[in-house]
Structure formats: C-alpha cells, structure tokens
Design an enzyme around this catalytic site. Structure first.
Site, short mmCIF file in Angstrom:
data_model
loop_
_atom_site.label_atom_id
_atom_site.label_comp_id
_atom_site.label_asym_id
_atom_site.label_seq_id
_atom_site.Cartn_x
_atom_site.Cartn_y
_atom_site.Cartn_z
N LYS A 126 -134.56 41.11 20.61
CA LYS A 126 -134.47 40.80 19.15
C LYS A 126 -133.75 42.28 18.64
O LYS A 126 -134.09 43.23 19.10
CB LYS A 126 -135.78 40.58 18.45
CG LYS A 126 -135.38 40.08 16.97
CD LYS A 126 -135.22 38.50 17.06
CE LYS A 126 -134.94 38.04 16.02
NZ LYS A 126 -134.52 36.49 15.75
N ASP A 166 -129.20 35.80 12.80
CA ASP A 166 -130.40 35.52 12.44
C ASP A 166 -130.60 35.74 10.84
O ASP A 166 -129.21 35.90 10.69
CB ASP A 166 -131.63 36.62 12.88
CG ASP A 166 -133.19 35.97 12.70
OD1 ASP A 166 -133.61 34.82 13.09
OD2 ASP A 166 -133.71 36.94 12.24
P1 NDP Z 1 -130.74 28.40 5.72
O1 NDP Z 1 -130.66 29.72 5.04
O2 NDP Z 1 -129.66 27.66 5.96
O3 NDP Z 1 -131.81 27.48 4.76
C1 NDP Z 1 -133.04 27.93 4.38
C2 NDP Z 1 -133.45 26.85 3.49
O4 NDP Z 1 -134.87 26.96 2.92
C3 NDP Z 1 -132.75 26.77 2.05
O5 NDP Z 1 -132.94 25.41 1.49
C4 NDP Z 1 -133.55 27.67 1.05
O6 NDP Z 1 -133.28 27.55 -0.15
C5 NDP Z 1 -134.95 27.31 1.49
N1 NDP Z 1 -135.79 28.68 1.25
C6 NDP Z 1 -135.53 29.89 1.56
N2 NDP Z 1 -136.59 30.69 0.92
C7 NDP Z 1 -137.44 29.66 0.36
C8 NDP Z 1 -138.55 30.10 -0.04
N3 NDP Z 1 -139.24 30.98 -0.41
N4 NDP Z 1 -139.23 28.83 -0.70
C9 NDP Z 1 -138.85 27.48 -0.70
N5 NDP Z 1 -137.54 27.50 -0.08
C10 NDP Z 1 -136.81 28.48 0.58
O7 NDP Z 1 -131.58 28.63 6.84
P2 NDP Z 1 -131.59 27.80 8.26
O8 NDP Z 1 -131.75 26.39 7.83
O9 NDP Z 1 -130.90 28.47 9.29
O10 NDP Z 1 -133.25 28.29 8.62
C11 NDP Z 1 -134.43 27.76 8.12
C12 NDP Z 1 -135.59 28.29 9.04
O11 NDP Z 1 -135.40 27.97 10.34
C13 NDP Z 1 -135.78 29.81 8.93
O12 NDP Z 1 -137.22 30.10 9.23
C14 NDP Z 1 -135.10 30.21 10.33
O13 NDP Z 1 -135.64 31.16 10.73
C15 NDP Z 1 -135.23 28.92 11.25
N6 NDP Z 1 -134.52 28.68 12.29
C16 NDP Z 1 -133.13 28.57 12.22
C17 NDP Z 1 -132.66 28.37 13.62
C18 NDP Z 1 -131.19 27.91 13.26
O14 NDP Z 1 -130.47 27.62 14.21
N7 NDP Z 1 -130.57 27.79 11.87
C19 NDP Z 1 -132.92 28.47 14.81
C20 NDP Z 1 -134.54 28.57 14.91
C21 NDP Z 1 -135.06 28.65 13.47
P3 NDP Z 1 -132.27 28.73 -1.14
O15 NDP Z 1 -130.91 28.00 -0.87
O16 NDP Z 1 -132.78 28.23 -2.43
O17 NDP Z 1 -132.41 30.00 -0.55
#
Ligand code: NDP
Length: 448
Positions: A126, A166
């Site tokens: 990482k 990430d």
């Molecule tokens: P995105 O940034 O595309 O989406 C994140 C989502 O979560 C958005 O809808 C965002 O809303 C919401 N969000 C963020 N912070 C908060 C909060 N404090 N309270 C409520 N909602 C929140 O990220 P990803 O979909 O890529 O990732 C989501 C999760 O999955 C993360 O934990 C990431 O580490 C994990 N992950 C992702 C991978 C990937 O391939 N993308 C792989 C493995 C894990 P808003 O738009 O308002 O910020």
C-alpha cells in the site's frame, strides 16, 4: 502466553505509535489463532509470525512540487512493500491528508490476506501521500503525480510492485503517474492498474467491486439454502461500488430499495430505478436527493443512513464506520439476515459483535470486506495478466473470471472456518484462508 499473544506483545512494544496498524494486526492475529495453534512448532521454527507482521520494506520520500502560483510545496510519499511471498506487491495508492505510516501499514497488512484470498499471484502493499487533490487544479495534480512517480519509479515495476488507485487516486492520477513512469524508465509495462482502456486498462474493472460483492453474496445465500431473488436489499452509497452492486443485484432479481450519499438516503419501495441514479451520479455528479424529486413514489431522508429500513439483505457500500452497534441491532431486529461489506471497514467493532451474536443465535450471514470486496483487486490482477500477454479480454471473459474468483473466495472462507471448528464464521474463515497460503509460501522460501 500463546505464540500469537507473544508476537502481538512484541509488536506493541516496538510500534506503540502506530495505533491503526496495531489494531489491524491484533484482529488478524486473534482470528488466525486456531491455525497457528495447530501448526505452532512449524511456524515458530521459522519465526513466521514475527516476519509476517513486519513489512519487507518501507520507502518514505519527500515530494516537492510547485503550485499554480509558483510557490514550492512539499508532501510526504510512502510505499509499504509488506509481503511478496506469493507475488509482486499489489495495493492502492491513497492521496489524502490523513495518510501516515501507521495507516498505510494497516492497509498493506490487510491487503496481504485479501490478495491471497483471490487465488491470484499477488503480494500485499500500500502507498500514498498526505497530498490532498481536492481543490487543486489539473496542472497541480499532474506536477504532484510526476514528482511522486519520479521517486517511486525506482522501487516498482510490472514484476516487482504494481500500485493501483485508492482514495484520491482515480483515472486522472493513474494516467499522470503512468505517463511519468514511462517517461523515466522507457518501459511500456503493466506497472499500474486501473489504467484507461486506451492504454492497457481492463474491461469490467469499473463494475468489478460491486459485481463481485453480489456474486459472493449470492453464493453465500445459496449455500445457506436461500435465494436473493425477490429479497429486499438495502444499499448505502451511490458511488462506484454501490451503483454496480445495485445493478447486479437487480439482474439477479433482488429488490434494491435504498441508495445514499453523504447528505442522506432515498427509499423507493418499488425498487430503485438505476438509470436515474446513473444519470444523477455519472451524468452530472448530482446529489441523491434529486432521485426523490424525479420519482414520486420515493422518499428522501436528509442526514440519515438507510439502516432503519426493513430488509433481508444489507450491502454497505459507502464508507468506513457507517454501521455502529445500534444500527446493526436495528437491522437485525427488523429481520435483516444477511450483510456483506462492499466498503472497506463499514462496520465498527460493536456492529461486528452484533452480527456474530446473530450468527450464533439465528444463522445471520456476514461476509467481511476482506472477502466481499476483493473483486476490485482481483480484476486488477486480471489487468496485469492481460498486460503481460499484451492482449485485451472481452467484458464477458473478465466478468466470468471475476464470478469464478468470488465463488472460490466464498468456498475458501467457508471451508477454512469449518476446518478449524468455526463453521459459518467467515471473518475467521477469510483470515485463515488468506493466511494459510501466505504462510506456506513463506515457510517454503526459507528465512528471508
Ligand atoms: P465513491 O467515491 O465512488 O463513492 C462513495 C459513496 O459513499 C458516495 O455515494 C459518497 O457520497 C458516500 N459517502 C462517502 N463518505 C460518506 C459518509 N461519511 N457518509 C455517508 N456516505 C458517504 O467510492 P467507491 O464506491 O469506489 O468506494 C466505496 C467504498 O468501497 C470505500 O470504502 C472504498 O474503499 C471501498 N472499495 C472500493 C473499491 C473500488 O474498486 N472502487 C474496491 C474495494 C473497496 P458523496 O458523493 O456525498 O461523498
């Protein structure tokens, strides 16, 4: 003191200033206790655990860059090369002000076991920087990425260490980092994953984490003699993981009734219309509240999370610690019988205790993030394979391999849990299955 306790005590004494890493190490060490106890002599004889908990190498460096006003700026860069027993180091780069060595060691340590579970030849690592891309111009982000890669390029390579994105590192940053790597080394090789489709990226990488989450959920539910078809599904988030988890769940016949963002959640009893969510989120980066303006039957709940909505299956796909003990109790009390983590660490430790109690009392199904969201890194490894053979696979080929990998992860976790007397406990199962492969490889390679 058991071997595991001894190793943890040593770690605590040495790294007292790294609370995030210590917490992660403690949780993993506790859950692999059954397999360590069964192989204690073998592992002790090669100092296996002592070596496992220390990164092979940590690189830290300064990242000087010049902002748009011509002022010099300085950030810190890191790469934690944790374990290469089963393949080149693999893990994302995070650009966020909270980044420090303890957090990257914690993430790198977890990555070892997640990567091992995929069955693909990738070690754990990482990296990142305390640089914050928010509010920076494209030109500033490019200059930062170029400076960061100028140093990092000395330590990575397609067969050495293959970083990915990430938090704070998306397609734009990967493009700038890749361009600078190529310029410095003169090598056109798969040194980063998450690349654009025009320069070596993989089809289905965008969908992979969400689809993979649903594939493993479906396998777990089917193995328990149930089906996701016609079940009510609550999803949090509306980003990359949430959108494609919702899409695959609908394709399998589940009824997804919520999605959210950091401002609140929408509830649509008739089932979320994903074309509208895609239009809001991918079309113009709007807020999820807009969904309720466009769909008369839907309700918007400002400032709330969706865990009070009655459901069969919950898929947290937003962010860390989004489910606490109280939210978990509400879910279980309302009849939720299955939860799989799309986000990283969405459940706090109280919530995990609630799932464990519900598992023992009534067969609650819980799949932790390490296994449930491994589809993202698995597809990154498939991108490496395509880069190595200089071919691009079709969407269907990648998707079908992803499906097989996720089904395989479920069975590895289930079998390992059963083998060590923890049947149905996929937290223990995932850690043990991930650990066993790495431990065998480390033992076979001698004291290195
Ligand atoms: P995105 O940034 O595309 O989406 C994140 C989502 O979560 C958005 O809808 C965002 O809303 C919401 N969000 C963020 N912070 C908060 C909060 N404090 N309270 C409520 N909602 C929140 O990220 P990803 O979909 O890529 O990732 C989501 C999760 O999955 C993360 O934990 C990431 O580490 C994990 N992950 C992702 C991978 C990937 O391939 N993308 C792989 C493995 C894990 P808003 O738009 O308002 O910020």
């Amino acid at each position: 003191m058991s071997y595991v306790e001894e190793v943890y005590a040593g770690l605590e004494a040495k790294h007292a200033h790294e609370p995030e890493f210590l917490e992660a190490a403690k949780r993993v060490l506790e859950s692999i206790e059954p397999v360590v106890a069964a192989n204690e002599e073998k592992y002790r004889s090669v100092n296996l655990l002592e070596r496992l908990v220390e990164p092979e190498r940590i690189i830290t460096f300064r990242v000087p860059w010049v902002d748009d006003a011509g002022k010099p700026q300085l950030n810190l860069g890191y790469r934690v090369q944790f374990n290469s027993a089963i393949g080149p180091y693999k893990g994302g780069l995070r650009f966020h002000p909270s980044v420090n060595q303890s957090i990257l060691k914690f993430l790198g340590f977890e990555q070892i076991f997640k990567n091992s579970l995929t069955g693909l030849p990738i070690g754990g690592g990482k990296g990142g920087s305390d640089f914050d891309p928010k509010g920076k111009s494209d030109a500033e982000v490019m200059r930062f990425c170029q400076s960061f890669m100028t140093e990092l390029s000395k330590y990575i390579g397609a067969n050495v260490d293959v970083p990915a994105g990430d938090i704070g590192v998306g397609g734009r940053e990967i493009g700038y980092l890749y361009g600078q790597y190529k310029r410095i080394t003169n090598l056109y090789e798969g040194v980063l994953t998450g690349k654009g489709l025009t320069f070596g990226g993989s089809l289905a990488r965008t969908e992979a984490t969400g689809y993979g989450l649903v594939y493993i959920t479906d396998e777990m539910v089917t193995a328990a003699g149930k089906s996701v078809k016609d079940k009510v599904v609550v999803i949090s988030g509306s980003g990359n993981v949430a959108q494609y988890a919702a899409q695959k769940m609908q394709q399998l016949g589940g009824r997804v009734v919520t999605m959210s963002d950091s401002s609140g959640y929408v509830y649509d009893p008739d089932g979320i219309k994903l074309d509208i969510v895609f239009d809001i989120k991918q079309g113009h980066r709007g807020r999820i509240s807009e969904y309720a303006d466009r769909v008369p039957a839907a309700e918007y709940h400002a400032g709330e999370k969706p865990w009070g909505v009655k459901c069969d299956i919950a898929l947290p796909c937003a962010t860390q610690n989004e489910i606490n003990g109280e939210a978990a109790r509400t879910l279980v009390a309302n009849g939720c019988w299955c939860l799989a983590e799309g986000a990283n660490m969405p459940s706090d430790s109280d919530a995990i205790d609630v799932y464990e109690k519900a598992r023992v009392e009534k067969g609650f199904l819980f799949m932790p993030a390490k296994a449930a969201n491994a589809g993202g890194v698995a597809t990154s490894a498939l991108e490496m394979s395509q880069n190595s053979e200089r071919l691009s696979w079709t969407f269907e080929e990648v998707d079908s391999k992803l499906h097989d990998i996720m089904v395989g992860i479920y069975h590895k976790a289930a079998d390992a849990a059963a083998k060590y007397g923890h049947e149905g406990d996929f937290v223990v199962g995932a850690n043990i299955a991930g650990f066993e492969k790495v431990a065998d490889a480390m033992a076979a390679q001698g004291i290195v």
